[in-house]
Design a protein around this motif. Structure first.
Motif, PDB file in Angstrom:
ATOM      1  N   ILE A 379      -0.130   0.953  -0.496  1.00 33.31           N
ATOM      2  CA  ILE A 379      -0.102   0.822   0.952  1.00 33.31           C
ATOM      3  C   ILE A 379      -0.054   2.205   1.588  1.00 33.31           C
ATOM      4  O   ILE A 379       0.784   3.037   1.214  1.00 33.31           O
ATOM      5  N   PRO A 380      -0.954   2.520   2.520  1.00 33.46           N
ATOM      6  CA  PRO A 380      -0.881   3.800   3.232  1.00 33.46           C
ATOM      7  C   PRO A 380       0.392   3.862   4.075  1.00 33.46           C
ATOM      8  O   PRO A 380       0.832   2.851   4.639  1.00 33.46           O
ATOM      9  N   HIS A 381       0.962   5.046   4.173  1.00 27.81           N
ATOM     10  CA  HIS A 381       2.196   5.192   4.950  1.00 27.81           C
ATOM     11  C   HIS A 381       1.989   4.755   6.395  1.00 27.81           C
ATOM     12  O   HIS A 381       2.883   4.162   7.002  1.00 27.81           O
ATOM     13  N   ALA A 382       0.823   5.030   6.948  1.00 25.69           N
ATOM     14  CA  ALA A 382       0.568   4.710   8.352  1.00 25.69           C
ATOM     15  C   ALA A 382       0.463   3.217   8.607  1.00 25.69           C
ATOM     16  O   ALA A 382       0.523   2.781   9.760  1.00 25.69           O
ATOM     17  N   LYS A 383       0.281   2.412   7.543  1.00 27.58           N
ATOM     18  CA  LYS A 383       0.096   0.970   7.707  1.00 27.58           C
ATOM     19  C   LYS A 383       1.383   0.179   7.476  1.00 27.58           C
ATOM     20  O   LYS A 383       1.393  -1.041   7.631  1.00 27.58           O
ATOM     21  N   VAL A 384       2.464   0.837   7.102  1.00 28.21           N
ATOM     22  CA  VAL A 384       3.724   0.137   6.852  1.00 28.21           C
ATOM     23  C   VAL A 384       4.305  -0.323   8.187  1.00 28.21           C
ATOM     24  O   VAL A 384       4.524   0.483   9.094  1.00 28.21           O
ATOM     25  N   GLN A 385       4.549  -1.621   8.318  1.00 22.24           N
ATOM     26  CA  GLN A 385       5.080  -2.161   9.561  1.00 22.24           C
ATOM     27  C   GLN A 385       6.602  -2.166   9.599  1.00 22.24           C
ATOM     28  O   GLN A 385       7.204  -2.038  10.658  1.00 22.24           O
ATOM     29  N   SER A 386       7.229  -2.318   8.451  1.00 18.47           N
ATOM     30  CA  SER A 386       8.684  -2.252   8.373  1.00 18.47           C
ATOM     31  C   SER A 386       9.090  -2.004   6.939  1.00 18.47           C
ATOM     32  O   SER A 386       8.332  -2.280   5.998  1.00 18.47           O
ATOM     33  N   VAL A 387      10.308  -1.480   6.758  1.00 11.55           N
ATOM     34  CA  VAL A 387      10.873  -1.214   5.433  1.00 11.55           C
ATOM     35  C   VAL A 387      12.193  -1.964   5.337  1.00 11.55           C
ATOM     36  O   VAL A 387      13.043  -1.856   6.231  1.00 11.55           O
ATOM     37  N   ARG A 388      12.358  -2.740   4.264  1.00 12.99           N
ATOM     38  CA  ARG A 388      13.559  -3.552   4.084  1.00 12.99           C
ATOM     39  C   ARG A 388      14.200  -3.267   2.734  1.00 12.99           C
ATOM     40  O   ARG A 388      13.502  -2.981   1.760  1.00 12.99           O
ATOM     41  N   ARG A 389      15.511  -3.377   2.702  1.00 13.56           N
ATOM     42  CA  ARG A 389      16.269  -3.279   1.455  1.00 13.56           C
ATOM     43  C   ARG A 389      16.986  -4.605   1.259  1.00 13.56           C
ATOM     44  O   ARG A 389      17.748  -5.044   2.117  1.00 13.56           O
ATOM     45  N   THR A 390      16.742  -5.270   0.135  1.00 14.62           N
ATOM     46  CA  THR A 390      17.404  -6.538  -0.166  1.00 14.62           C
ATOM     47  C   THR A 390      18.201  -6.395  -1.455  1.00 14.62           C
ATOM     48  O   THR A 390      17.870  -5.574  -2.325  1.00 14.62           O
ATOM     49  N   GLU A 433      10.492   7.759   7.312  1.00 13.58           N
ATOM     50  CA  GLU A 433       9.993   9.032   7.845  1.00 13.58           C
ATOM     51  C   GLU A 433       8.516   9.206   7.523  1.00 13.58           C
ATOM     52  O   GLU A 433       7.743   9.676   8.377  1.00 13.58           O
ATOM     53  N   ARG A 434       8.097   8.845   6.301  1.00 15.15           N
ATOM     54  CA  ARG A 434       6.678   8.955   5.954  1.00 15.15           C
ATOM     55  C   ARG A 434       5.822   8.076   6.868  1.00 15.15           C
ATOM     56  O   ARG A 434       4.723   8.464   7.268  1.00 15.15           O
ATOM     57  N   SER A 435       6.319   6.891   7.183  1.00 15.53           N
ATOM     58  CA  SER A 435       5.547   5.985   8.035  1.00 15.53           C
ATOM     59  C   SER A 435       5.400   6.542   9.437  1.00 15.53           C
ATOM     60  O   SER A 435       4.321   6.471  10.044  1.00 15.53           O
ATOM     61  N   ARG A 436       6.476   7.102   9.977  1.00 18.01           N
ATOM     62  CA  ARG A 436       6.383   7.705  11.312  1.00 18.01           C
ATOM     63  C   ARG A 436       5.396   8.862  11.318  1.00 18.01           C
ATOM     64  O   ARG A 436       4.548   8.983  12.213  1.00 18.01           O
ATOM     65  N   THR A 437       5.484   9.709  10.315  1.00 21.94           N
ATOM     66  CA  THR A 437       4.561  10.838  10.223  1.00 21.94           C
ATOM     67  C   THR A 437       3.135  10.371  10.017  1.00 21.94           C
ATOM     68  O   THR A 437       2.197  10.905  10.608  1.00 21.94           O
ATOM     69  N   GLY A 438       2.949   9.354   9.173  1.00 20.70           N
ATOM     70  CA  GLY A 438       1.610   8.841   8.909  1.00 20.70           C
ATOM     71  C   GLY A 438       0.963   8.243  10.141  1.00 20.70           C
ATOM     72  O   GLY A 438      -0.235   8.432  10.379  1.00 20.70           O
TER      73      GLY A 438
END
Length: 467
Positions: A379-390, A433-438
């Protein structure tokens, strides 16, 4: 209207329209649309007769009377429905009006188009017709469909819609294409024969056939029809769907063509693929085959067929990675170092724990899973919509956690499973952070500009690998 726009020559589907201006006169679907749809009524009637063949009421006279009443009524309704269904292009919208008693108007924003597919079912092909399916961002199924148009008119309208979605002149015509991959029929058949699901579906079906033959109870076969349909989907259905599967590159994206009975022409726009999955079933390891699946906004909902999210049904790994370079230019998946799961993860998953791993570089996040059925999610960093920890109860006991990177609906679900709990927290912070930058550095998602950026790579090397 901008100064560089000029009138467009009127065609069968474009009379009274000028480039860049709203369509004055509404367009109608092809006049043969009602009979192309009417076969469903006849098939339903025959199905009812077959289901009640032993009841005694399905006499020839009743059958003739029933068909003589129902078929004309169905075709009359079909023609009235066709007459009251129109469509037109109004600025940035495709407007579709339908309904005889209750009028319904649907507006499809062309700037939000994700894909425009041309589908040719078998019956429609006999009439020289095709269906146009429009997928938009934020949807989980086709936003709208135009069924049916003449095949030439469908291609012209598709080219116009793609041009408007790309922000260029609507009269540029069909974009040229360059072939990349052609999947041979032998590979499609081989992939079906080397699938565990194929034999798991065939075994009970064959057993039922033998049992029905021994007991002379053919009605028993009709009662298990769903099982036979499932076996069909796993075997001949997959061959028919992936027949003559080709991938080509064009300015408006990657074009996919496949299908024996129902021919489908899809366009995967560059820059709008949200995530990619490379799958290698256990029995595919000997020939070195993989399957490539994708998440695209507009595809992947509960009503979406799997065929709409398959980028490549079967191909050597080198070919799949080469095609991946068309979607993610400059990304080398093999160069990304994967970090395995900690050894205590074996207490949670004794069989598959050793396959869990993840990695990342400046462009993408990669996750691996599956000891026998190998899966590599990208998945490209710019395409991540959310990050979850379960963290489930057994994971808490072992000090483990799982990180999920959410994308649009589809077959790809990216997760870094069975990580150390502290490591999982670090992954969440770093990936956010990678997603925001991407997203800040992401380029345009206009179709034609994106295609130009992703056109690097050798088409000949892909073609040679496919053989």
């Amino acid at each position: 209207m901008t100064g560089d726009e000029r009138p467009v020559e009127p065609s069968v589907e474009q009379q009274g329209e000028r480039s860049g201006a709203p369509t004055v006169e509404p367009r109608r679907l092809h006049p043969l649309t009602p009979p192309a749809r009417g076969w469903v009524v006849i098939a339903a009637c025959l199905g009812v007769v077959v289901h009640n063949v032993n009841s005694g009421w399905a006499t020839p006279s009743r059958l003739i009377i029933g068909l003589g009443v129902l078929v004309p009524l169905a075709f009359a309704y079909g023609y009235l429905s066709w007459w009251f269904t129109t469509f037109r292009i109004e600025g940035d919208d495709l407007r579709i009006d339908s309904g005889m008693v209750f009028r319904r108007t649907r507006h499809v924003r062309l700037s939000r188009l994700q894909a425009v597919d041309v589908v040719r079912p078998l019956v429609a092909r006999l009439f020289g017709l095709a269906e146009l399916q429009l997928q938009v961002a934020g949807g989980d199924k086709a936003e709208a469909s135009l069924s049916y148009l003449g095949e030439a008119d469908a291609q012209r309208l598709r080219a116009e819609l793609l041009a408007r979605a790309a922000g260029v002149r609507p009269d540029v015509g069909e974009a040229p294409e360059q072939p990349l991959v052609a999947v041979p029929l032998s590979a499609v058949v081989g992939s079906v024969l080397l699938s565990v699901g194929t034999w798991a579906a065939l075994a009970p079906s064959v057993a039922i056939l033998v049992l029905a033959f021994v007991l002379h109870e053919l009605a028993f076969v009709f009662g298990t029809l769903p099982l036979f349909l499932a076996a069909w989907q796993f075997t001949a259905g997959r061959v028919i769907r992936n027949f003559d599967f080709t991938v080509a590159r064009s300015p408006d994206g990657l074009r996919l063509r496949h299908g024996l009975l129902e021919q489908r022409h899809q366009t995967v726009p560059p820059g709008r693929v949200q995530a990619v999955r490379i799958v290698q079933p256990w029995l595919w390891r000997l020939p070195g085959w993989v399957r490539v699946e994708i998440n695209v906004a507009g595809y992947g909902g509960k009503d979406t067929d799997a065929k709409e999210t398959i980028l490549l049904p079967v191909a050597p790994r080198a070919v799949a990675h080469g095609l991946l370079g068309q979607i993610l230019p400059g990304v080398d998946i093999d160069a990304i170092e994967l970090i395995p799961a900690p050894r205590r993860a074996r207490w949670h998953d004794p069989v598959g724990w050793s396959a869990y791993a993840y990695g990342a570089d400046g462009e993408v996040f990669v996750a691996r899973s599956g000891r026998f059925h190998r899966i590599l999610d990208v998945i490209p960093h710019a395409k991540v919509q959310s990050v979850r920890r379960t963290q489930g109860p057994w994971e808490r006991r072992l000090g483990l956690a799982t990180v999920h990177l959410d994308s649009t609906p589809g077959p790809v679900h990216v997760r870094a499973a069975r990580r150390d709990a502290v490591e999982a927290d670090t992954i969440v912070a770093e990936q956010a952070e990678r997603s925001r930058t991407g997203r800040r550095g992401a380029g345009t998602e206009r179709w034609i500009q994106g295609a130009s950026d992703s056109s690097s790579g050798s088409a000949s090397s892909l073609g040679e690998g496919a053989g």
